[in-house]
Scaffold this motif. Structure first.
Motif, PDB file in Angstrom:
ATOM      1  N   UNK A 271       0.473  -1.370  -0.381  1.00  0.00           N
ATOM      2  CA  UNK A 271       0.134   0.387   0.353  1.00  0.00           C
ATOM      3  C   UNK A 271       0.965   1.494   0.230  1.00  0.00           C
ATOM      4  N   UNK A 272       0.624   2.007  -0.949  1.00  0.00           N
ATOM      5  CA  UNK A 272       1.518   3.206  -1.412  1.00  0.00           C
ATOM      6  C   UNK A 272       1.031   4.705  -0.867  1.00  0.00           C
ATOM      7  N   UNK A 273       1.042   5.983   0.014  1.00  0.00           N
ATOM      8  CA  UNK A 273       0.273   6.597   0.109  1.00  0.00           C
ATOM      9  C   UNK A 273       0.459   7.859  -0.852  1.00  0.00           C
ATOM     10  N   UNK A 274      -0.364   8.070  -1.317  1.00  0.00           N
ATOM     11  CA  UNK A 274      -0.694   9.452  -2.623  1.00  0.00           C
ATOM     12  C   UNK A 274       0.009  10.295  -1.765  1.00  0.00           C
ATOM     13  N   UNK A 275       1.312  11.421  -2.050  1.00  0.00           N
ATOM     14  CA  UNK A 275       1.924  12.128  -0.546  1.00  0.00           C
ATOM     15  C   UNK A 275       0.985  13.889  -0.635  1.00  0.00           C
ATOM     16  N   UNK A 276      -0.037  13.670  -1.842  1.00  0.00           N
ATOM     17  CA  UNK A 276      -1.185  15.152  -2.544  1.00  0.00           C
ATOM     18  C   UNK A 276      -2.172  15.069  -1.804  1.00  0.00           C
ATOM     19  N   UNK A 277      -2.885  13.808  -1.643  1.00  0.00           N
ATOM     20  CA  UNK A 277      -4.539  13.717  -0.614  1.00  0.00           C
ATOM     21  C   UNK A 277      -4.179  12.645   0.543  1.00  0.00           C
ATOM     22  N   UNK A 278      -3.315  12.464   0.851  1.00  0.00           N
ATOM     23  CA  UNK A 278      -2.764  10.932   1.655  1.00  0.00           C
ATOM     24  C   UNK A 278      -3.961   9.629   1.807  1.00  0.00           C
ATOM     25  N   UNK A 279      -4.252   9.022   0.327  1.00  0.00           N
ATOM     26  CA  UNK A 279      -4.443   8.072   0.509  1.00  0.00           C
ATOM     27  C   UNK A 279      -4.676   6.650  -0.299  1.00  0.00           C
ATOM     28  N   UNK A 280      -4.312   5.765  -0.586  1.00  0.00           N
ATOM     29  CA  UNK A 280      -4.223   5.001  -0.021  1.00  0.00           C
ATOM     30  C   UNK A 280      -3.717   3.783  -1.570  1.00  0.00           C
ATOM     31  N   UNK A 281      -3.311   3.142  -2.015  1.00  0.00           N
ATOM     32  CA  UNK A 281      -2.706   3.666  -3.943  1.00  0.00           C
ATOM     33  C   UNK A 281      -2.443   1.894  -3.557  1.00  0.00           C
TER      34      UNK A 281
ATOM     35  N   UNK B  70       4.466  12.711  10.393  1.00  0.00           N
ATOM     36  CA  UNK B  70       4.912  12.067   9.015  1.00  0.00           C
ATOM     37  C   UNK B  70       4.185  13.556   7.991  1.00  0.00           C
ATOM     38  N   UNK B  71       5.192  14.343   7.537  1.00  0.00           N
ATOM     39  CA  UNK B  71       5.118  15.037   6.179  1.00  0.00           C
ATOM     40  C   UNK B  71       5.356  14.103   5.272  1.00  0.00           C
ATOM     41  N   UNK B  72       4.452  13.278   4.218  1.00  0.00           N
ATOM     42  CA  UNK B  72       4.735  12.526   2.724  1.00  0.00           C
ATOM     43  C   UNK B  72       5.781  13.423   1.577  1.00  0.00           C
ATOM     44  N   UNK B  73       7.164  13.424   2.708  1.00  0.00           N
ATOM     45  CA  UNK B  73       8.084  14.751   0.986  1.00  0.00           C
ATOM     46  C   UNK B  73       8.888  13.781   0.854  1.00  0.00           C
ATOM     47  N   UNK B  74       9.211  13.558  -1.237  1.00  0.00           N
ATOM     48  CA  UNK B  74      10.344  12.334  -1.448  1.00  0.00           C
ATOM     49  C   UNK B  74      11.070  12.602  -0.564  1.00  0.00           C
ATOM     50  N   UNK B  75      12.262  11.860  -0.768  1.00  0.00           N
ATOM     51  CA  UNK B  75      14.034  12.003  -0.479  1.00  0.00           C
ATOM     52  C   UNK B  75      14.639  12.237  -1.216  1.00  0.00           C
ATOM     53  N   UNK B  76      15.589  13.845  -0.778  1.00  0.00           N
ATOM     54  CA  UNK B  76      16.386  13.441  -1.469  1.00  0.00           C
ATOM     55  C   UNK B  76      17.599  12.771  -2.213  1.00  0.00           C
TER      56      UNK B  76
END
Length: 367
Positions: free
Chosen positions: A301-311, A361-367
């Motif tokens: 289950x992957x969380x969409x960073x924009x909407x915090x919904x599951x994919x 947790x703020x869903x930000x991608x790793x740099x």
């Protein structure tokens, strides 16, 4: 009548009151907390194979002649020294053959003495011209034949004497008897294995590679070895030998792993595990609790960073480790994956991402 009207008015008033409190909007379901992590590089892209510690040199010992075993002087697991007697055959036949050959040697020596005397006498007569040259040549040929015959019989006698010695099987070097395949009274043929000797010296690990993966391995490839008696240590080694043909029953390829170090506390028969490092890029990995499957297809289950919904994301996974599983395809390092409670989630569900300490947790991608 009044009581009936009152009973209808009370629910209506309660409904209006609730609607007024919500400003006419339906209540939204609360987002459930979900512990999320990002994929990490696999600690080591390795494959583990069980094995057994063996001696590098394991000669199969056999008699050089056939016969009936009359003595077995050692047992399996017994330590032996070089030239120590291990078993004996019935020596009667080889002794009789040796006596017969010895008698033939005596007869050949007597015959040679006779023809030598004749040769010397005819040589004197030839010098006095009392015999013809052809007569002397015949005697000389008989003398040469007598010498050759004696040489032949002496060689046969040496062979017979060696065969008498071959009736006793001796250890070619120091070691341990690892296998025994005969009993007293058994008739064995020349070359039939009687004992297997684990020679002192270097130790190796015998493993088997699966048929479908044999092309990935090569002689000289570096590995690490973990002994069952010392599970907190790993010893470096390399693949020294790789069988060119598969075992007809198990369909696996035998391989021998040699230790790089000279002093490794490996004893015969110990269990070991050989770790082979895979080549290529190191895959990502996620906790075992993050992976689920349906109809044979693994997914996370992957969380969409924009909407915090599951994919729901199908993935291709590798061999499981103790607490993590490598993901070979389907994830990026910047994805956020739900790491627990995946069995109660559903597609499109809104969640509140938290870490292991229940912090948001703020869903930000790793740099």
């Amino acid at each position: 009548m009044f009581r009936h009207v009152l009973s209808l008015a009370f629910p209506l008033a309660l409904s209006l009151s609730l609607t007024a409190c919500g400003n006419g909007e339906p209540l939204k379901p609360l987002a459930r907390p979900a512990m999320v992590v990002q994929p990490q590089p696999a600690r080591a892209a390795t494959e583990a194979y069980p094995g057994e510690v063996r001696a590098r040199l394991e000669p199969e010992l056999a008699f050089r002649i056939g016969g009936k075993v009359v003595k077995r002087l050692v047992e399996t697991g017994e330590r032996v020294r070089r030239d120590q007697a291990l078993a004996e055959l019935d020596p009667q036949d080889v002794r009789l053959q040796l006596e017969a050959t010895r008698a033939q040697v005596a007869a050949a020596e007597a015959n040679l003495q006779t023809v030598r005397s004749e040769y010397a006498r005819y040589k004197t007569l030839l010098e006095r011209q009392l015999v013809s040259r052809s007569q002397f040549d015949n005697i000389e040929n008989s003398y040469r034949a007598g010498e050759a015959r004696l040489k032949q019989i002496r060689a046969e006698y040496d062979v017979a004497r060696n065969q008498a010695d071959y009736a006793v099987l001796r250890a070619p070097q120091d070691g341990v008897i690892s296998a025994r395949r005969v009993e007293v009274g058994q008739v064995v043929a020349a070359g039939q294995t009687v004992f297997t000797l684990a020679a002192d010296g270097e130790r190796e690990v015998l493993i088997s590679f699966p048929e479908h993966a044999i092309e990935r391995f090569r002689i000289g490839e570096g590995v690490s070895v973990e002994l069952w008696s010392q599970r907190d240590k790993r010893f470096s080694g390399h693949i020294r030998e790789l069988s060119p043909a598969a075992d007809p029953q198990s369909r696996t390829f035998a391989a021998r792993v040699a230790f790089d170090g000279a002093k490794v506390p490996a004893e015969l028969g110990q269990s070991a595990r050989v770790y082979v490092y895979s080549e290529g890029a190191v895959p990502l990995s996620v906790p075992l609790s993050a992976v689920s499957a349906e109809a044979g297809q693994a997914f996370v289950w992957v969380v969409d960073p924009a909407t915090s919904t599951l994919q729901r994301r199908p993935v291709r996974i590798g061999p499981f480790a103790e607490d993590r599983v490598p993901v070979l395809d389907g994830l990026k390092a910047s994805d956020w994956v739900v790491a627990a409670g995946v069995q109660v989630l559903r597609e499109g569900q809104q969640v509140r991402p938290v870490d292991r300490d229940n912090r948001s947790v703020k869903l930000l991608a790793k740099e």
